[in-house]
Design an enzyme around this catalytic site. Sequence first.
Site, PDB file in Angstrom:
ATOM      1  CE  LYS A 230      -3.525   2.442   2.611  1.00 30.88           C
ATOM      2  NZ  LYS A 230      -4.457   2.395   3.753  1.00 30.88           N
TER       3      LYS A 230
ATOM      4  CE  LYS B  67      -5.949   1.890  -0.480  1.00 35.40           C
ATOM      5  NZ  LYS B  67      -6.314   2.026   0.892  1.00 35.40           N
TER       6      LYS B  67
END
Length: 325
Positions: free
Chosen positions: A195, A248
């Site tokens: 992330k 992400k």
Amino acid sequence: MQRTRRLRRTPALRALAAETVIRKEGLVYPVFVRWGENVREEVPSMPGVYRYSVDRLAEVVDAVLAAGIGGVMLFGIPEHKDERGSGAYDENGIVPQAVRAIRAHCRARGREMVVIADICLCEYTSHGHCGVLEGGEVANDASLSLHAMSALAAVRAGADMVAPSSMMDGVVAAIRTALDDAGYPHVPIMAYSAKFASAFYGPFRDAADSAPQTGDRRGYQMDVRNGREALRELAIDEAEGADILMVKPALAYLDIVRAARERTLLPIAVYNVSGEYAMVKAAAAQGMIDERRIVEEILTAFFRAGADIVITYHALDWAKNGGNV
Ligand code: PBG
């Protein structure tokens, strides 16, 4: 002569030779649940995305069931925030309440969907960081047990899966141990493994009211410049017991998705985040792009890059209209 156009000549030939399908069962719709009663309010920076109070969740649950997509991922917006994010691990907090309501509604309809609880403190802390602060810094190890408690609260309420998104080191192992010890060895963890500290989360922070009050998240989320480090993050979470690995944001990180696909045997999820959605919506509202074709192309690219699961705010719209390119 090599003629690659032979298989492109008619729609039927193209359909026969297509390598990629958008699997609607592999789509997950993020849902924002907020405190209050009888609320359904649109998020200004995310047209078509709403924040629902628990008593209005049935509307979105029915839409998800009708669309036939895989499930929902829940984000909570509590009434009160504090330094330690206690709303995140309150057994009667906003997400546990939402999970119970969704479960009851699905039961009443005789239907099933996967309910995933995002696990993080940032929506619940007064300072907006993803863990507790010590000396102005996010304290990693002191935050782990709070994440584990939060996961337990969601799972006790009936969540099928938990998804820790704070990028704390060791959070997957901490949650795995807590779930196993409490009698939930069968509940999977989808780890937000790679992330990145991204500007693409801007609209989400409006939606979830979770922007950090001071500083940013670069001390715990990944540096946008680092691809090899992303693979390390994925390997670490796999070793800690994650069942699904996530990358992400999605669009600007498909190189990571592809590299991950070549290295792990675990399912890979991508999160097509709020800023990616907002850009499409804004351009479409201006008449600059064909939204439906753009969304189809984007979703196709995720699966083609190697994703098995796509978390996207486009899921409902796309699946409602059905079909493939
Ligand atoms: C919470 C969290 C964030 C997102 C998912 N979980 C925001 C952040 O890290 O600031 C972003 C989702 C999106 O932008 O759609 N930590």
